[in-house]
Design an enzyme around this catalytic site. Structure first.
Site, mmCIF file in Angstrom:
data_model
loop_
_atom_site.group_PDB
_atom_site.id
_atom_site.type_symbol
_atom_site.label_atom_id
_atom_site.label_comp_id
_atom_site.label_asym_id
_atom_site.label_seq_id
_atom_site.Cartn_x
_atom_site.Cartn_y
_atom_site.Cartn_z
ATOM 1 N N LYS A 111 0.823 -1.221 0.000
ATOM 2 C CA LYS A 111 0.000 0.000 0.000
ATOM 3 C C LYS A 111 0.848 1.259 0.000
ATOM 4 C CE LYS A 111 -4.325 -1.761 1.757
ATOM 5 N NZ LYS A 111 -5.316 -1.796 2.822
ATOM 6 N N LYS A 194 -4.550 -9.192 -6.744
ATOM 7 C CA LYS A 194 -5.776 -9.379 -5.961
ATOM 8 C C LYS A 194 -6.881 -8.442 -6.456
ATOM 9 C CE LYS A 194 -5.956 -7.464 -1.895
ATOM 10 N NZ LYS A 194 -5.712 -7.025 -0.517
ATOM 11 N N LYS A 197 -10.944 -3.098 -3.973
ATOM 12 C CA LYS A 197 -11.780 -1.894 -4.044
ATOM 13 C C LYS A 197 -10.987 -0.715 -4.573
ATOM 14 C CE LYS A 197 -13.696 -2.579 0.660
ATOM 15 N NZ LYS A 197 -12.565 -2.902 1.546
HETATM 16 P P1 TYM Z 1 -10.698 -5.186 3.693
HETATM 17 O O1 TYM Z 1 -11.676 -4.107 3.936
HETATM 18 O O2 TYM Z 1 -9.574 -4.963 2.744
HETATM 19 O O3 TYM Z 1 -11.453 -6.500 3.205
HETATM 20 C C1 TYM Z 1 -12.514 -7.071 3.949
HETATM 21 C C2 TYM Z 1 -12.434 -8.586 3.871
HETATM 22 O O4 TYM Z 1 -12.457 -9.003 2.503
HETATM 23 C C3 TYM Z 1 -11.356 -9.855 2.250
HETATM 24 N N1 TYM Z 1 -10.899 -9.622 0.862
HETATM 25 C C4 TYM Z 1 -10.761 -10.596 -0.052
HETATM 26 N N2 TYM Z 1 -10.976 -11.920 0.011
HETATM 27 C C5 TYM Z 1 -10.725 -12.646 -1.113
HETATM 28 N N3 TYM Z 1 -10.311 -12.097 -2.278
HETATM 29 C C6 TYM Z 1 -10.081 -10.772 -2.380
HETATM 30 N N4 TYM Z 1 -9.686 -10.233 -3.529
HETATM 31 C C7 TYM Z 1 -10.315 -9.953 -1.227
HETATM 32 N N5 TYM Z 1 -10.207 -8.613 -0.986
HETATM 33 C C8 TYM Z 1 -10.569 -8.447 0.297
HETATM 34 C C9 TYM Z 1 -10.305 -9.451 3.237
HETATM 35 O O5 TYM Z 1 -9.387 -10.501 3.462
HETATM 36 C C10 TYM Z 1 -11.138 -9.137 4.470
HETATM 37 O O6 TYM Z 1 -11.418 -10.314 5.197
HETATM 38 N N6 TYM Z 1 -7.694 -5.161 7.639
HETATM 39 C C11 TYM Z 1 -8.979 -5.619 7.177
HETATM 40 C C12 TYM Z 1 -10.152 -5.123 7.985
HETATM 41 C C13 TYM Z 1 -10.066 -5.349 9.452
HETATM 42 C C14 TYM Z 1 -10.208 -6.578 10.123
HETATM 43 C C15 TYM Z 1 -10.085 -6.275 11.498
HETATM 44 C C16 TYM Z 1 -10.446 -7.873 9.687
HETATM 45 C C17 TYM Z 1 -9.863 -4.401 10.386
HETATM 46 N N7 TYM Z 1 -9.885 -4.949 11.626
HETATM 47 C C18 TYM Z 1 -10.173 -7.275 12.447
HETATM 48 C C19 TYM Z 1 -10.522 -8.875 10.672
HETATM 49 C C20 TYM Z 1 -10.398 -8.564 12.022
HETATM 50 C C21 TYM Z 1 -9.168 -5.107 5.751
HETATM 51 O O7 TYM Z 1 -8.605 -4.163 5.335
HETATM 52 O O8 TYM Z 1 -10.127 -5.740 5.076
#
Ligand code: TYM
Length: 332
Positions: A111, A194, A197
């Site tokens: 990032k 990947k 968003k």
């Molecule tokens: P974020 O917002 O990027 O994504 C949310 C969830 O979606 C999953 N994900 C994917 N899974 C499969 N293929 C993809 N291309 C893909 N893109 C996203 C992510 O693995 C995630 O599960 N850091 C985290 C948010 C967070 C969090 C937490 C998660 C903050 N605190 C505590 C678990 C526990 C994040 O940025 O997710």
């Protein structure tokens, strides 16, 4: 009953990757668990967000969670900024986590990119806040996509170091739940990247609010190779785009890569993409319609989030207060 925690950033419209890698599993895990699901707006601002957009996208993300079937009467749906315990525990964890650990985080490197000096300090300590999100609830199971694996390992390192430094057995071990054939959904334009968003190309992803025509067009334009689909999984080696489109189909039908190839092996991509697009439209457009219906009533969505924050704080506040006692903060 084990407690589940997971979060999603409101930094854009949720994608098919979010849905298949995480949200779908969040919904499925409601039976038999106590679930706490959080829209992580504190994490979102680690990269600048337009304030008006952030507010709209936050409510839209919350509506999406309800639309995929999260039941806010049995479980908890809330906004991270609405429960102060997250930021309070994150500060303690900033003082527990080591710089060397954070330096190894591949998501920070991805990032921050080449312009590392210009990344926010929030982006750097992002995983510490994530650890705080989970551990403030003593949650033990965390359903996420594959890209979050390293962050959860770090959360366990933080929990262990806290317990060790203060001579306690206070924070539990966290078990990542990385489930199904689409734990890592790839970009439709490049099977080695990947689906995200934040990818500049909208053609690279399917958004959960795309209409049927847009979904069909994006699938039709998805990058593929000239070979037909193989009939066995070995035939997907070194074919990242083909593997991705098979994995998506498998996840949507609760099947495996092998099942899909048994049914569709030998088809050219022209035909396969038609069935895949139909399936995506069938599964995703009801979610978009329900999200839209919920968004027509913002006071309802906001009331769900307010109630969720109150119930979340009732769990997290005493745990974080205890962590503060262990650290030695004087209560006066
Ligand atoms: P974020 O917002 O990027 O994504 C949310 C969830 O979606 C999953 N994900 C994917 N899974 C499969 N293929 C993809 N291309 C893909 N893109 C996203 C992510 O693995 C995630 O599960 N850091 C985290 C948010 C967070 C969090 C937490 C998660 C903050 N605190 C505590 C678990 C526990 C994040 O940025 O997710």
């Amino acid at each position: 009953m084990q407690r589940i925690f997971s979060g999603i950033q409101p930094s854009g419209i949720p994608t098919l990757g979010n849905y298949l890698g995480a949200l779908r599993n969040w919904a499925a895990l409601q039976d038999g668990h106590e679930c706490i699901y959080c829209v992580v707006d504190l994490h979102a601002i680690t990269a600048f967000q337009d304030p008006k957009e952030l507010a709209l996208q936050t409510r839209e993300m919350a509506a999406t969670l309800l639309a995929i079937g999260i039941d806010p009467t049995k479980h908890i749906v809330f906004l991270q900024s609405g429960v102060r315990a997250h930021a309070q525990l994150a500060w303690i964890f900033n003082c527990v986590a080591r710089l060397g650990w954070l330096n190894r985080m591949t998501q920070f490197k991805d990032k921050a990119g080449k312009d590392r000096e210009n990344a926010s300090s929030g982006l750097y300590v992002y995983p510490n806040l994530m650890a705080a999100d989970i551990l403030a609830y003593h949650a033990t199971r965390v359903p996420v996509g594959d890209d979050q694996r390293q962050h959860l390992e770090l959360a366990n390192d933080i929990a262990q170091k806290f317990n060790h430094d203060y001579g306690v057995d206070f924070f539990p071990n966290i078990e990542p739940l990385i489930m199904g054939p689409a734990a890592r959904v790839m970009s439709l334009r490049d099977g080695t990247k990947k689906m995200s968003k934040s990818d500049p190309s909208d053609q690279s992803r399917i958004n959960l609010n795309d209409d049927a025509d847009t979904i069909a067009l994006k699938v039709r334009r998805a990058k593929t190779d000239p070979e037909p689909l193989p009939s066995g999984i070995d035939g997907l080696a070194n074919r990242p785009e083909a593997r991705n489109l098979v994995g998506i189909y498998a996840a949507l039908t609760d099947a495996t890569h092998e099942d899909v190839l048994r049914e569709h092996g030998g088809k050219g991509f022209g035909d396969y993409k038609k069935v895949l697009a139909d399936l995506l439209v069938e599964k995703l457009t009801p979610i978009a319609a329900e999200t839209k219906r919920l968004l027509a009533d913002p006071p309802y969505v906001d009331a769900v989030l307010r109630d969720g924050a109150r119930r979340a704080a009732a769990i997290a506040d005493p745990i974080v207060a205890k962590a503060e006692d262990l650290v030695g903060f004087l209560r006066v």
